[in-house]
Design an enzyme around this catalytic site. Structure first.
Site, PDB file in Angstrom:
ATOM      1  N   GLY A   1       0.798  -1.224   0.000  1.00 51.28           N
ATOM      2  CA  GLY A   1       0.000   0.000   0.000  1.00 51.28           C
ATOM      3  C   GLY A   1       0.825   1.266   0.000  1.00 51.28           C
ATOM      4  O   GLY A   1       0.290   2.368   0.113  1.00 51.28           O
ATOM      5  N   HIS A   2       2.141   1.142  -0.100  1.00 47.60           N
ATOM      6  CA  HIS A   2       2.995   2.330  -0.033  1.00 47.60           C
ATOM      7  C   HIS A   2       4.111   2.226  -1.062  1.00 47.60           C
ATOM      8  O   HIS A   2       5.279   2.048  -0.723  1.00 47.60           O
ATOM      9  CB  HIS A   2       3.592   2.463   1.380  1.00 47.60           C
ATOM     10  N   PHE A   3       3.829   2.333  -2.332  1.00 50.79           N
ATOM     11  CA  PHE A   3       2.486   2.609  -2.870  1.00 50.79           C
ATOM     12  C   PHE A   3       2.178   1.478  -3.847  1.00 50.79           C
ATOM     13  O   PHE A   3       3.103   0.754  -4.230  1.00 50.79           O
ATOM     14  CB  PHE A   3       2.465   3.973  -3.550  1.00 50.79           C
TER      15      PHE A   3
ATOM     16  N   VAL B   1       8.199   2.792  -1.836  1.00 49.04           N
ATOM     17  CA  VAL B   1       9.065   3.603  -0.973  1.00 49.04           C
ATOM     18  C   VAL B   1       8.790   3.129   0.448  1.00 49.04           C
ATOM     19  O   VAL B   1       7.629   3.049   0.862  1.00 49.04           O
ATOM     20  CB  VAL B   1       8.730   5.108  -1.077  1.00 49.04           C
TER      21      VAL B   1
END
Lengths: 145, 143
Positions: free
Chosen positions: B43-45, B50
């Site tokens: 989820g990041h991203f 990152v």
């Protein structure tokens, strides 16, 4: 309320690293309020009785990402939000099975960075955390160099 | 020493892989290898990865937790202030070395200064202040 809820579309963070699930209030130039129910993510957040304080700070930072875009302009392809600085004061523990409420206000806003201050409260209005955050918009760049 | 054997958290909320040193002159030293398959990077991203800055802060918190568990009842120490500066993005393939030093203010208060390094580049610096739970109340009751 639908328009307020659509503000979540500005948030690039997604499951399982999204710690905001409802925007409840936005007043331009002034304030954003949002909530997060940690129960669905509880198995992934350490399974303790308390939410890790970093989850509270990250949630507040994610509100800052939305607010930065609203007060400047939306992210465009090739850009990403980055945290620059956080100063947080912890007042109380957050129960891992209870929703939390964020409130954030802009202090200073430039073209590609902004400073916000805000706090996190429990649903019964206990102050959990206060923080000042600096958020910047950065270019993704290339990792081939 | 595997950090997951020391920390009181269930996976995937284990943000350091290994404790290298608990008591050397450098301080407490831990390592985290960043991988594209890290759970939270989904989820990041979604379209690019990152490593979240706040998980670097959590890595330093967990390094401190290992140090406190080693020498005392860690649950008595409660953090009350966190200051952090994020200096460079951390990407899959990086190995983050956390170094934490303790400055004992007095019997009831301690301040930890930590930094994360990728090779020779400092990627994060953090200050976390702790107070022993119950000490404030006990001190107040004495007055």
């Amino acid at each position: 309320m639908d328009n307020v809820q659509r503000l979540l579309e500005l948030l690039p963070q997604q499951y399982p690293f999204r710690f905001v699930d409802k925007v409840t209030l936005y007043e331009q130039g002034s304030l954003m309020q949002a909530t997060f129910n940690p129960v669905p993510l509880q198995p992934y957040l350490g399974r303790g009785d308390s939410l890790p304080v970093t989850v509270l700070i990250e949630g507040l930072a994610q509100v800052a990402v939305m607010l930065t875009q609203l007060e400047t302009r939306p992210l465009v392809p090739g850009e990403m939000p980055l945290l620059g600085k956080v100063q947080a004061t912890i007042s109380d523990e957050a129960a891992s099975d209870q929703p939390i409420c964020y409130e954030l206000a802009p202090e200073r806003i430039w073209q590609r960075q902004a400073v916000f201050s805000g706090h996190v409260r429990s649903v019964d209005d206990r102050l959990l955390l206060s923080a000042t955050l600096a958020v910047a918009i950065a270019d993704k760049g290339s990792d081939s160099s | 020493m595997r950090a997951e054997h020391i920390l009181p958290y269930a996976k995937p909320w284990v943000m350091i892989d290994q404790i290298r040193e608990l008591d050397c002159t450098e301080g407490t030293v831990s390592m985290k290898l960043i991988s594209s398959s890290d759970f939270f990077l989904q989820g990041h991203f979604p379209a690019y990865s990152v490593y979240p800055g706040m998980l670097l802060v959590e890595g330093i918190r967990q390094t401190i937790n290992c140090k406190l568990q080693h020498e005392t009842d860690a649950s008595k120490w409660k953090e009350h202030t966190i200051h952090s500066r994020f200096l460079q993005p951390v990407l899959p393939g990086d190995s983050v070395k956390y170094i934490v030093q303790r400055n004992q203010v007095d019997e009831h208060d301690a301040v930890f200064h930590g930094a994360g390094w990728v090779d020779e580049h400092k990627v994060i610096q953090v200050m976390i202040a702790y107070r022993k739970e119950g000490e404030e109340n006990e001190a107040n009751s004495r007055h």
